[in-house]
Structure formats: structure tokens, C-alpha cells
Design a protein around this motif. Structure first.
Motif, PDB file in Angstrom:
ATOM      1  N   GLY A   1       0.776  -1.230   0.000  1.00  0.00           N
ATOM      2  CA  GLY A   1       0.000   0.000   0.000  1.00  0.00           C
ATOM      3  C   GLY A   1       0.808   1.281   0.000  1.00  0.00           C
ATOM      4  O   GLY A   1       0.245   2.366  -0.005  1.00  0.00           O
ATOM      5  N   THR A   2       2.136   1.220   0.019  1.00  0.00           N
ATOM      6  CA  THR A   2       2.944   2.435   0.042  1.00  0.00           C
ATOM      7  C   THR A   2       3.137   3.049  -1.331  1.00  0.00           C
ATOM      8  O   THR A   2       3.751   4.094  -1.468  1.00  0.00           O
ATOM      9  N   GLY A   3       2.624   2.426  -2.388  1.00  0.00           N
ATOM     10  CA  GLY A   3       2.771   2.954  -3.742  1.00  0.00           C
ATOM     11  C   GLY A   3       3.497   1.963  -4.635  1.00  0.00           C
ATOM     12  O   GLY A   3       4.352   1.208  -4.176  1.00  0.00           O
ATOM     13  N   ILE A   4       3.152   1.976  -5.923  1.00  0.00           N
ATOM     14  CA  ILE A   4       3.730   1.015  -6.863  1.00  0.00           C
ATOM     15  C   ILE A   4       4.174   1.767  -8.110  1.00  0.00           C
ATOM     16  O   ILE A   4       3.519   2.728  -8.540  1.00  0.00           O
ATOM     17  N   ARG A   5       5.282   1.331  -8.700  1.00  0.00           N
ATOM     18  CA  ARG A   5       5.693   1.899  -9.975  1.00  0.00           C
ATOM     19  C   ARG A   5       6.374   0.834 -10.822  1.00  0.00           C
ATOM     20  O   ARG A   5       6.854  -0.177 -10.326  1.00  0.00           O
TER      21      ARG A   5
ATOM     22  N   VAL B   1       2.216   3.527 -11.169  1.00  0.00           N
ATOM     23  CA  VAL B   1       1.058   2.682 -11.428  1.00  0.00           C
ATOM     24  C   VAL B   1      -0.164   3.333 -10.794  1.00  0.00           C
ATOM     25  O   VAL B   1      -0.184   3.557  -9.576  1.00  0.00           O
ATOM     26  N   PRO B   2      -1.199   3.645 -11.575  1.00  0.00           N
ATOM     27  CA  PRO B   2      -2.399   4.239 -10.984  1.00  0.00           C
ATOM     28  C   PRO B   2      -3.139   3.233 -10.128  1.00  0.00           C
ATOM     29  O   PRO B   2      -3.355   2.097 -10.536  1.00  0.00           O
ATOM     30  N   ILE B   3      -3.493   3.660  -8.925  1.00  0.00           N
ATOM     31  CA  ILE B   3      -4.242   2.770  -8.028  1.00  0.00           C
ATOM     32  C   ILE B   3      -5.652   3.307  -7.842  1.00  0.00           C
ATOM     33  O   ILE B   3      -6.618   2.713  -8.291  1.00  0.00           O
ATOM     34  N   GLY B   4      -5.795   4.420  -7.161  1.00  0.00           N
ATOM     35  CA  GLY B   4      -7.090   5.075  -7.077  1.00  0.00           C
ATOM     36  C   GLY B   4      -8.163   4.264  -6.396  1.00  0.00           C
ATOM     37  O   GLY B   4      -9.323   4.275  -6.825  1.00  0.00           O
TER      38      GLY B   4
ATOM     39  N   ARG C   1       0.429  -4.699 -15.873  1.00  0.00           N
ATOM     40  CA  ARG C   1      -0.652  -3.779 -15.531  1.00  0.00           C
ATOM     41  C   ARG C   1      -1.377  -4.280 -14.291  1.00  0.00           C
ATOM     42  O   ARG C   1      -1.664  -5.468 -14.157  1.00  0.00           O
ATOM     43  N   LEU C   2      -1.665  -3.344 -13.388  1.00  0.00           N
ATOM     44  CA  LEU C   2      -2.403  -3.679 -12.167  1.00  0.00           C
ATOM     45  C   LEU C   2      -3.860  -3.906 -12.530  1.00  0.00           C
ATOM     46  O   LEU C   2      -4.580  -2.979 -12.894  1.00  0.00           O
TER      47      LEU C   2
ATOM     48  N   ARG D   1     -10.280  -4.658 -12.859  1.00  0.00           N
ATOM     49  CA  ARG D   1     -10.473  -3.786 -14.010  1.00  0.00           C
ATOM     50  C   ARG D   1      -9.844  -4.441 -15.241  1.00  0.00           C
ATOM     51  O   ARG D   1      -8.862  -5.192 -15.132  1.00  0.00           O
ATOM     52  N   HIS D   2     -10.403  -4.155 -16.395  1.00  0.00           N
ATOM     53  CA  HIS D   2      -9.943  -4.799 -17.626  1.00  0.00           C
ATOM     54  C   HIS D   2      -8.550  -4.322 -18.023  1.00  0.00           C
ATOM     55  O   HIS D   2      -7.746  -5.070 -18.577  1.00  0.00           O
ATOM     56  N   ASP D   3      -8.253  -3.053 -17.761  1.00  0.00           N
ATOM     57  CA  ASP D   3      -6.924  -2.488 -17.985  1.00  0.00           C
ATOM     58  C   ASP D   3      -6.793  -1.263 -17.090  1.00  0.00           C
ATOM     59  O   ASP D   3      -7.735  -0.901 -16.378  1.00  0.00           O
ATOM     60  N   GLU D   4      -5.621  -0.622 -17.102  1.00  0.00           N
ATOM     61  CA  GLU D   4      -5.400   0.487 -16.171  1.00  0.00           C
ATOM     62  C   GLU D   4      -6.145   1.760 -16.565  1.00  0.00           C
ATOM     63  O   GLU D   4      -6.204   2.710 -15.779  1.00  0.00           O
ATOM     64  N   ALA D   5      -6.739   1.778 -17.765  1.00  0.00           N
ATOM     65  CA  ALA D   5      -7.550   2.928 -18.168  1.00  0.00           C
ATOM     66  C   ALA D   5      -9.017   2.739 -17.821  1.00  0.00           C
ATOM     67  O   ALA D   5      -9.798   3.688 -17.879  1.00  0.00           O
TER      68      ALA D   5
END
Length: 622
Positions: A129-133, A145-148, A163-164, A186-190
Motif C-alpha cells: 500500500g505504500t505505492g507502486i511503480r 502505477v495508478p491505483i485510485g 498492468r495492475l 479492471r480490464h486495464d489500467e484505463a
């Protein structure tokens, strides 16, 4: 089929090994006596050399040392260091590009034969949970990497392109019950996240494990509609589990392995002894060949089933050793042992057994007997694991071997509430501190007496954390069974668990779990008091040893100090050992040696005599 040849070499003490993708090198995390070092073995010449030595710098509380290592190509490593940074390390041993806080995985290249260039890392530390890249290990290019997602990110699932695509989060509110665990997809990160499942902290919820072949079908760990954890497919469109991949009716699934395409190829179940299942015929054939060549062991395989394979083989008498398998020659070479100085032939076997509880429930257990001649009633130590939602395992256990070497039978009941044996068995222990869980221990001790294994006049009960609680409560509840008791970092007042300054009750999620699994202090205070050793110290009439670390955040040392005062006030025999700067359990080798010496001396005086081997066995080799 070619005959398997085993070649032996001198063992070295190591804590981890990883085989390079091309099978030409093995990277080793080795214990130097003060800290970890990184070493490299070349698998054709078997030349071993130091790659990274630990650093001891002024102002640091501990050494800067490698903690975890991962191959990112045939000649590059990603190394997680104790200074909180993951760095690229080449064969020259120098720390190169800093990737982040913790390496997670490499992303498979788009075309076969290409070298992987992109890594996925958490940005700060070991918590997801500290962030991913994503970071390019060659150019240094970084992509956040967008989490949101609301709440804390507990786990993340990536597709083969990095892709997450699936995640698990936990949402809690300060001093407000109702913490939620949520699975997302989600199907993709978008694409927007879809909530595909949600449950409270105290409910079962399947866990996303993987996303094979970039599909919209997840691989999930679940026990929905069954008693034990098993592997399923999860159809995102229908929001339903489908296709049981692997499961066992009485043993929980505990581990999986994936191929480069993120397809699950192996799973392990966790009964009294682990069992491995392969979905790949080549791996299955190798597993059966290795198991035949190395009987009575658990053998873990990693590598290329058509090339080079690294085998970690362990048992109840062997802490573990790494072996190198050349599948073309079908030759097996021992590379190193995990602990120097341990001779498996001198260790005692751990028997697997079961017995009936007072209500008829079958209780699994382990029994280790000393090497002291013909069968006869022996002095016995009842060794209770912590947790209590935890368990003992069929492994080489230093504490068990120490006690057996000192002449004691060691009995380890896996009482209801222990993990690994299914939901019903685990849940049967909830809210049963001092009650049914303790009755299971009692039934096991009586079974050992009835079978002529234990001398009823020489039995002591010992445990740490929850095990320390059970040891002390056993002295209160069944005083006729035990001649002494030992508690290391044990709980002595259950009600205090809801108010002490511990990491267990410092979050709402922790407090909610306590209410569910242990009980609600608002409605069960009387029950807690009725089964708390500190409240009934006057009923203990045998010697007690209490040990505790002064910096324990899980069970604060006040538990043991108040117990000691209550025992002294009641005129009981109690000796105390407080260890400075230790937390929940002992980490310092010096303190472990001191405690082991005190433990064996205490047992010798109360249910001994111990064997002459005890003094020599009291110090761990690493």
C-alpha cells in the motif's frame, strides 16, 4: 528413464538460494555470524565468491545487509537491502540503480527471446500500500502505477504486461466497527475499477492470486462452499467461482507457483505434512523422481524442467539443503545446507499422530521422542504453539530438537483453532481461550500417559505468546497433570488484551478481530476473568518460569510482571527472566542462549534429570 545420480559436497550455512534463469549461477544469502552477505556460485566450476558484504556504519542501529534477492536477468539481480532500498546488483557486486523500496516482480518481454527490462516495485517498503511503480532497469524510466482505490492496498495482481488488474483493499475507521475487505478488478489500467466482492474482517472472502494469459478470469484462493482453502477460477462477468483447480477435503492450500505467463503450475496443501501438486506433466515427473531419490523429505523445485533446477529439501530431522539438478544428465549435486553443524542422522524424528478430544473431535499432533533406549514412560514437555490461529509444522525445529536431546519427549498438540486443517476446525477454537482449546491439550496429555509415552509424575507445559497463556492456564485448570510451567511472552489477563498498549488493539481492524476470535470485552468480561491465569495465580502450586522481552509490542511485558507479582504474593515458586531490547520473542543469539540454559536448568530441576547432551545443544549454530 535415466537413473538419478546424487553427488555430495561440503555444506555451507545459508538462508536463501535462487537459480539464475539460464541455470549458470546461484545467488546465495549467507549468514556471516553478524549479518547477511550475498555470494555467487558458478554452476559449471562451482567456484564461490563474495558478491556483497554487510556494512556496519556509524549511526546505524544495525548492519546494512541484503534481505531478499531476485534474478532480473541472467546477469543482474534486484536486492532488497535493510536500508529500505532495492538496488540493481551486477556480477561486480556494486549497488547500481535504485529501483524502489521493495522488488515485486519483473514484467515478461513482449517477444520471446527478448530480455526483460521493466520491473514492478513498491516505492517505499515491503507493504504494497505504500505505492507502486514500473521502472526500466536499463534506462531508469519510471511510470507510476495508478491505483485510485479507497482504503489500504493489501495485495495486488498484475497481468503479464505488468498492468495492475486486480487488488484487495482494507477500509477501517478509527473507533468505528465494520472494517471491510474488498476485492477489485479492471480490464486495464484505463478502465474503472469494479468491486467484485466485499466482506467484513470476520467473514471469509476469496483472495485473488493471479490473472493468467491476460484473460478476464482470475485465479482465486477460496473456501466458499467448502471447508478448506482451495484454488478456483473466478469469472469476473458472472462474479462467481468456477472450475476447482486443486483442493483437499481436510487440508488447506497454502502456496502456489506460476510460470512466466502467470499460469498456476503448482500448489501445496498443508496437512500434518505438506503435499505438492503440479499441473504440468514435466514438473510432475521431476517431482516424483526427486521424491523417490530423497525419501521422507519435502522437496521444493524451482527452475527449468528441461534444463537446470534448484531443489530445496527438508525434513523433521534436516533443516534443509539445496541441491542442483541437471535434468539432461539427471544428476543431483548438493550445494549447501541451510545450517552448519547440524547432522540430520543425529536428530530425532517427528511423529505425526492424532487423538480424540473430550467431545470426540479429532486433534492432530506431533510427537518427538528422545534417543534413550527402549520404549518407556519418559519425562515430557507439552509444547504449545502461539497464535492461536497458527500451527506447528513437520520441520526441523530447534526448540524441539533441543528438548529431545536433553532427554524429554516433546508433545505438540494442534488444538482446535489451529490453522491449516479447515474452517470448522479453526472456528471451533474461536472464543475458547481456557475452554475447549485447553481441553484439547488436556486430552492429548492424558492420551500420552495412557499410551505409556509420558511419565505422569514428570510432565511440564511450555509455550510462547498464546502458548504461554495455555501453559499458565494449564497449571490452574489441570494442576494434577503438570509439575511445572514455562511462559515466554505469554498473555496472563485476556481482558487486558483489549486495553494494553499492544499492536493488536492499536487499530480498529485488530480490535474487531479480537472481538470476533477471542470475545467481546463488553459482554464477556466475566468469562475472561474466569480463565485468566493472573486472576487465579493463588491456585498454582508448582514452579513457574516467566520470560519476556522488555520492548514487546504484541504482548506487553506488563502481563508477565503482573503474573510474577501475583505468584509471589501467593507464595508460589517463580523465576523471571526479562530481556532488554527484545520484542515478541527472542532475536539476539546471546539472549537465546541464556534462555535455553535457563529453560533446561528449570526442566532438569523439576522433571529431569536431563541428558548430558543438554548443555552442548543449548546454543544455536546460526
Amino acid at each position: 528413464m535415466k537413473k538419478l545420480i546424487i553427488e555430495m559436497t561440503d555444506p555451507l550455512g545459508v538462508t536463501a538460494m535462487e537459480l539464475s534463469p539460464d541455470g549458470k549461477h546461484i545467488v546465495v544469502i549467507a549468514w556471516t555470524g553478524r549479518a547477511n552477505a550475498l555470494m555467487l556460485i558458478e554452476t559449471t566450476t562451482w567456484e564461490t565468491r563474495l558478491l556483497v558484504a554487510p556494512q556496519f556504519l556509524p549511526g546505524w542501529t544495525g548492519p546494512i545487509q541484503p534481505l531478499r534477492v531476485h534474478w532480473i536477468s541472467d546477469a543482474l539481480l534486484a536486492v532488497d537491502f535493510s536500508d529500505g532500498h532495492c538496488s540493481v546488483v551486477g556480477f561486480d557486486g556494486r549497488r547500481g540503480r535504485v529501483l524502489g523500496g521493495h522488488f515485486m516482480r519483473m514484467i515478461a518481454p513482449d517477444k520471446p527471446g527478448e530480455l526483460p527490462q521493466w520491473a514492478i516495485v513498491s516505492t517505499q517498503g515491503f507493504l504494497v500500500g505504500t505505492g507502486i511503480r514500473r521502472i526500466n532497469i536499463v534506462t531508469g524510466e519510471k511510470v507510476t502505477v495508478p491505483i485510485g482505490l479507497p482504503g489500504d492496498l493489501v495485495s495486488a495482481v498484475f497481468d503479464r504486461s505488468g498492468r495492475l488488474r486486480a487488488a484487495r483493499t482494507r477500509e477501517t475507521k478509527w473507533f468505528t466497527p465494520g472494517a471491510k475487505i474488498t476485492n477489485w478488478y479492471r480490464h486495464d489500467e484505463a478502465s474503472p475499477w469494479q468491486q467484485v466482492a466485499q466482506a467484513s474482517m470476520t467473514e471469509d472472502l476469496w483472495t485473488p492470486l493471479g490473472l493468467p494469459d491476460d484473460s478476464d478470469t482470475l485465479v482465486a484462493l477460496s473456501r466458499e462452499g467448502r471447508d478448506t482453502w482451495a484454488m478456483f477460477d473466478f469469472d469476473v462477468a458472472t462474479r462467481k467461482l468456477t472450475n476447482l483447480r486443486v483442493g483437499h477435503p481436510t487440508e488447506d492450500l497454502i502456496g502456489t507457483q506460476e510460470d512466466a505467463g502467470l499460469n498456476a503450475i503448482q500448489a501445496t496443501t498443508h496437512g500434518l505434512k505438506p503435499t505438492t501438486y503440479w499441473f504440468d506433466a514435466r514438473w510432475d515427473h521431476l517431482q516424483r523422481s526427486i521424491d523417490k531419490a530423497l525419501p521422507d523429505t519435502v522437496n521444493i523445485l524451482r527452475g527449468n524442467p528441461q534444463g537446470k533446477v534448484l531443489v530445496f529439501s527438508y525434513s523433521d530431522r534436516d533443516p534443509g539443503r539445496w541441491l542442483f539438478l541437471d535434468t539432461e544428465k539427471m544428476s543431483l549435486r548438493e550445494v549447501s545446507g541451510s545450517r552448519a553443524g547440524i547432522e540430520p542422522g543425529a536428530m530425532r524424528p517427528m511423529q505425526m499422530l492424532s487423538y480424540a478430544a473430550a467431545d470426540g473431535l479429532t486433534i492432530p499432533a506431533y510427537l518427538t521422542l528422545p534417543d534413550d533406549g527402549p520404549a518407556k514412560p519418559r519425562p515430557m514437555v507439552v509444547y504449545i504453539h502461539g497464535g492461536p490461529v497458527a500451527r506447528d509444522n513437520w520441520i526441523w525445529d530447534f526448540d524441539v530438537q533441543l528438548l529431545a536431546a536433553a532427554g524429554y519427549a516433546v508433545f505438540q498438540p494442534q488444538f482446535r483453532g489451529s490453522s491449516g486443517f479447515g474452517r470448522k476446525f479453526e472456528h471451533a477454537g474461536y472464543r475458547q481461550w481456557g475452554l475447549a482449546m485447553q481441553d484439547d491439550v488436556t486430552a492429548g496429555v492424558k492420551a500420552m500417559i495412557d499410551q505409556g509415552i509420558a511419565d505422569p509424575s514428570r510432565i511440564c507445559i511450555y509455550g510462547a505468546s498464546y502458548g504461554g497463556y495455555a501453559a499458565l492456564w494449564g497449571l490452574v485448570k489441570t494442576p494434577e497433570l503438570f509439575k511445572c510451567g514455562i511462559s515466554l511472552a505469554g498473555v496472563t489477563d485476556i481482558g487486558e488484551r483489549f486495553t494494553d498498549w499492544s499492536d493488536t488493539n492499536s487499530t480498529e481492524a485488530g480490535r474487531e478481530w479480537l472481538r470476533f476470535a477471542v470475545g467481546d470485552i463488553n459482554t464477556m468480561a466475566a468469562q475472561f476473568q474466569a480463565v485468566s491465569p493472573e486472576k487465579h495465580a493463588a491456585r498454582i502450586r508448582v514452579p513457574v518460569l516467566l520470560a519476556h522481552g522488555t520492548e514487546d509490542k504484541r504482548v506487553p511485558i506488563g502481563h508477565s510482571k503482573r503474573m510474577a507479582s501475583a505468584l509471589k504474593a501467593a507464595g508460589a515458586s517463580v523465576e523471571t527472566h526479562w530481556y532488554e531490547d527484545e520484542e515478541h520473542g527472542l532475536r539476539s543469539i546471546a539472549n537465546i542462549q541464556k534462555f535455553n540454559a535457563a529453560l533446561l536448568d528449570f526442566l532438569d530441576r523439576n522433571i529431569g534429570p536431563a541428558s548430558p547432551m543438554a548443555a552442548a545443544a543449548s546454543a544455536p549454530s546460526n
